[in-house]
Design a protein around this motif. Structure first.
Motif, PDB file in Angstrom:
ATOM      1  N   GLN A  43      22.406 -26.681  52.016  1.00 30.18           N
ATOM      2  CA  GLN A  43      22.521 -25.529  51.114  1.00 30.18           C
ATOM      3  C   GLN A  43      22.405 -25.969  49.664  1.00 30.18           C
ATOM      4  O   GLN A  43      21.786 -25.278  48.842  1.00 30.18           O
ATOM      5  N   ILE A  66      19.877 -19.025  55.339  1.00 34.64           N
ATOM      6  CA  ILE A  66      20.001 -20.415  54.866  1.00 34.64           C
ATOM      7  C   ILE A  66      21.366 -20.976  55.228  1.00 34.64           C
ATOM      8  O   ILE A  66      21.493 -22.111  55.703  1.00 34.64           O
ATOM      9  N   LEU A  91      15.555 -24.309  44.475  1.00 34.45           N
ATOM     10  CA  LEU A  91      15.248 -23.010  43.877  1.00 34.45           C
ATOM     11  C   LEU A  91      15.307 -23.079  42.354  1.00 34.45           C
ATOM     12  O   LEU A  91      14.419 -22.574  41.652  1.00 34.45           O
ATOM     13  N   TRP A 150      21.535 -24.274  57.664  1.00 31.29           N
ATOM     14  CA  TRP A 150      21.765 -25.568  57.022  1.00 31.29           C
ATOM     15  C   TRP A 150      23.235 -25.786  56.715  1.00 31.29           C
ATOM     16  O   TRP A 150      23.962 -24.851  56.377  1.00 31.29           O
ATOM     17  N   TRP A 200      18.809 -26.566  48.927  1.00 31.58           N
ATOM     18  CA  TRP A 200      18.134 -25.284  48.703  1.00 31.58           C
ATOM     19  C   TRP A 200      18.405 -24.757  47.297  1.00 31.58           C
ATOM     20  O   TRP A 200      17.494 -24.300  46.596  1.00 31.58           O
TER      21      TRP A 200
END
Length: 603
Positions: free
Chosen positions: A139, A130, A146, A134, A142
Motif C-alpha cells: 500500500q 488495493i 501515485l 496488498w 502504491w
C-alpha cells in the motif's frame, strides 16, 4: 462494511463536519456576497473551502480501514472485493443519475460525466481493492507511486495553467463536451473532478487508509508523525515552487498538505472525543495485506475479528454490583484481594507446562447466585510465566461446565471466514450463551487489569464468545495455519480460552521467533516480523501438520496442557499455537472433539 463494528465517535464527527462543510460552501447564501473563506482558490493556493473534499476522501479511507481491516486480516478479502466494487459503482451511478437529471431539467448543453460522487465512488472502489490485494508495504508503494508518478506526469506535461496542463488536455480529449468546461473551437477544457486528477484523489484516500490502520493499532505517535511530515512536505513543495498546491489538479503537494492536516485533525478529534482510547472495534491488527501476517486472521483466528464491541459501563458511584459491569479501580483491587486471598495474582510466578506454579488460593468468599453458567467460587487463580510474560490460569472454572457442553451440542456451528482460502481458525465456531459471556466479563475485567497492568481509565471492548471445534485435517491446513501466530499487536489485547476437552487434546503453546528474537509482536514490530516470516515460509515451507514443538524458525517456550474446565488468559500479541492431536479424529461432535470457548478483550 461491517455493520456490527462499534463506531468511533471521532471518525463520525470528522465525517459529519466534512459533510456539513460541503453543504455550507455549496450554499453560502448570496453568491454575489460570499465570504472569502467560503470560496475556492482561483487556481493555485488554497482556502478553507479547498480542504473540504480532500478531508472527506481522507475519512473515506479511514472508514474503509475500520470497516474492512479486521475482515481482511481474518482471510475474508475475497468476499470483500465484490462488495467494494459494487458499492463504488453504485456511488458512481448515483452521481451520473443526478447529472442526467440536471442535464434534463436544467437544459444543460451536454451530460457532464465526471463529478464529486463519481470521484468518491472511484476512489472508494480502487482504494478498497488495493487494500485487499496488498499488504501495508504494498500500500505504501502504491501511495508513493501515485504521488511520484502523477507529479512527474504533471511536470512533464507542460505548464500547469488551467487549459494547458496535461490533466486538462487528456480530460478534454477523452470527455469533450461532457466535462465541466469545454471550448469547441479550441478543443480545450477543464473539469475539477476530471479523470486524470483522480490519481491524486486516490492517493488521498490511500493515505486515509494508512492513517486508519494507525488509528486501529493505537499508534497515535505514528499518526501524528504522518500528519506533520505530510503537511510539511506538501507546504515545502509549494513554497520552493516545485509543485503548487492546487485543488483543481489535485497535485501531490495538495495531497500531502491536505492529507497531513486531515491526519492531525483526526488525531486531535480522537484525543478530545474518544479520550485517545484505542478504537479496537475489531480484534484484528492494523496492517492490511494480501498475505496476512501470521497474527490476526492466521492460525486460530477469524472470529477474532470482533463482530461488535461491548464497552463496559463506568459510573461515579463507589460500589460494584455483580452483573452490573460497574466497577471503580479501588473496588476492583479489593475484589481481587478477596479472590486471591489477600495476595496479588500477578506476583505469583512459575514455568508454564512444568507444574512449578504458585497457586493463589482465596481465603474467603461470598457465594454468587446459582446459575447454569455460574463461575465456581472461590476461583482457583494462579499466574505462571512463559518466557517474559504472565499467563493467568483458573482451573475448575465453572460450577457446571457440562451445561456448556450441552449448549454446544445444541448450537449451530459454521465454518470460519477464510476457510476456503485455508486461513483463520481451522475448524467450526458457534455463538456461546450470553449468560456465560456476562459472568466471564464480570470476573475478568478487574482480573486482567490487575495481572496485566491495564490502566483503569481504558474502556473494555469485548468480542462475542465463541464455541470452537478443531476439524481440519493436517494435510488440509494452509501455510499460515501451520506456524505459530499472534492475535493482535495492540498492547492490551487479551485472549481468553476455556477448555471443554481433556488433556488428550493438547493445549496452548507459546513460542519465540528465532530470527527476530521476538516472543511478542507489537505494532512497531509487526511489519518487520511479517517480512521475516514470509521469507522463511518461502524458503522452507512448513510441512502439513499442526505445530507442536521447536523447529528451525520457532523455539518452544512452554505449553499449558488442556484440562477440562480450565481457563487461561494471555496477551494476544504473544506468538502461540494450539496443540492439536489429530489422532483423536478431529471430531465435530462437541462431546468428543477439541471443544473450547474463545473470547477476546481489548482495552
Amino acid at each position: 462494511m461491517n455493520a456490527s463494528s462499534k463506531r468511533i465517535a471521532s471518525v463520525d464527527a470528522m465525517r459529519g463536519l466534512a459533510v456539513a462543510a460541503m453543504l455550507l460552501v455549496n450554499n453560502p447564501g448570496d453568491w454575489g456576497h460570499v465570504y472569502a473563506p467560503l470560496e475556492h482558490a482561483a487556481w493555485n493556493g488554497w482556502t478553507p473551502t479547498d480542504l473540504v473534499f480532500p478531508f472527506f476522501l481522507f475519512i473515506v479511507g479511514v472508514s474503509l480501514s475500520l470497516a474492512m481491516g479486521a475482515r481482511i486480516e481474518a482471510g475474508d478479502g475475497a468476499s470483500l472485493r465484490a462488495t467494494v466494487v459494487q458499492r463504488g459503482l453504485r456511488i458512481v451511478a448515483l452521481g451520473l443519475v443526478l447529472h442526467a437529471l440536471a442535464w434534463w431539467l436544467m437544459d444543460k448543453p451536454a451530460l457532464r460525466i465526471p463529478g464529486v460522487l463519481q470521484r468518491i465512488g472511484l476512489c472508494f472502489a480502487l482504494a478498497g481493492l488495493i487494500a485487499i490485494q496488498w499488504r501495508a508495504a504494498g500500500q505504501r508503494v502504491w501511495l508513493a507511486a501515485l504521488l511520484a508518478g502523477y507529479g512527474a506526469l504533471l511536470l512533464w506535461g507542460g505548464p500547469l495553467d488551467k487549459a494547458g496542463n496535461i490533466a486538462s488536455r487528456v480530460d478534454a480529449w477523452l470527455l469533450g463536451p461532457h466535462g465541466y468546461e469545454w471550448d469547441p473551437v479550441t478543443g480545450l477544457g477543464h473539469d475539477p473532478e476530471g479523470l486524470v486528477a483522480t490519481l491524486g484523489a486516490l492517493a488521498t484516500t490511500l493515505l486515509g487508509w494508512r492513517c486508519g490502520e494507525a488509528l486501529r493499532a493505537g499508534a497515535l505517535r505514528q499518526l501524528a508523525a504522518v500528519g506533520l511530515i505530510a503537511a510539511a512536505t506538501g507546504f515545502a513543495l509549494d513554497a520552493i515552487g516545485l509543485m503548487p498546491i492546487n485543488k483543481n489538479l489535485w497535485t501531490p503537494s495538495f495531497v500531502l498538505w491536505t492529507g497531513g492536516l486531515a491526519a492531525l485533525v483526526l488525531l486531535a478529534g480522537h484525543v478530545l472525543i474518544d479520550g485517545s482510547a484505542r478504537p479496537r472495534c475489531s480484534a484484528a491488527s492494523a496492517s492490511t495485506r494480501s498475505r496476512p501476517t501470521p497474527g490476526p486472521g492466521s492460525a486460530p483466528c477469524s472470529s477474532k475479528a470482533s463482530a461488535g464491541c461491548a464497552r463496559s459501563t463506568r459510573t461515579a458511584s463507589a460500589g460494584w454490583a455483580p452483573g452490573s459491569g460497574r466497577m471503580r479501580s479501588r473496588w476492583a483491587s479489593r475484589w481481587l484481594s478477596w479472590a486471591c486471598g489477600g495476595s496479588s495474582c500477578a506476583s505469583s510466578t512459575g514455568a508454564a507446562g512444568t507444574g512449578r506454579s504458585e497457586r493463589v488460593a482465596p481465603a474467603q468468599y461470598r457465594p454468587m447466585s446459582p446459575d447454569t453458567f455460574a463461575i465456581r467460587m472461590p476461583p482457583d487463580i494462579r499466574s505462571v510465566r512463559v518466557g517474559e510474560h504472565p499467563v493467568v490460569v483458573i482451573d475448575d472454572f465453572l460450577a457446571h461446565p457440562q451445561a456448556l457442553v450441552e449448549a454446544a451440542c445444541q448450537a449451530r456451528f459454521e465454518r470460519c471466514p477464510g476457510a476456503d482460502e485455508r486461513k483463520g481458525y481451522p475448524g467450526l465456531r458457534a455463538p456461546v450463551p450470553a449468560a456465560y459471556s456476562e459472568s466471564l466479563t464480570e470476573l475478568l475485567d478487574p482480573l486482567i487489569r490487575l495481572n496485566f497492568g491495564v490502566p483503569e481509565e481504558l474502556p473494555l471492548r469485548k468480542s462475542p464468545c465463541a464455541f470452537s471445534v478443531t476439524t481440519v485435517a493436517p494435510e488440509d491446513l494452509g501455510p499460515l495455519q501451520r506456524v505459530p501466530h499472534f492475535d493482535a499487536s495492540t498492547p492490551h489485547f487479551m485472549a481468553v480460552m476455556l477448555y471443554l476437552c481433556d488433556e488428550r487434546h493438547g493445549g496452548t503453546a507459546f513460542y519465540r521467533h528465532k530470527a527476530s528474537g521476538l516472543q511478542q509482536i507489537t505494532a512497531d514490530q509487526r511489519e518487520r516480523y511479517g517480512d521475516l516470516i514470509y521469507a522463511e515460509m518461502e524458503r522452507h515451507p512448513a510441512p502439513p501438520r499442526y505445530f507442536s514443538d521447536s523447529d528451525d524458525c520457532f523455539e518452544l517456550l512452554g505449553m499449558l496442557p488442556a484440562r477440562f474446565n480450565r481457563l487461561v488468559a494471555y496477551r494476544g500479541s504473544l506468538l502461540h499455537s494450539a496443540i492439536v492431536n489429530p489422532a483423536l479424529g478431529l471430531s465435530s461432535d462437541p462431546r468428543q472433539g477439541r471443544l473450547t470457548i474463545t473470547t477476546f478483550y481489548d482495552f
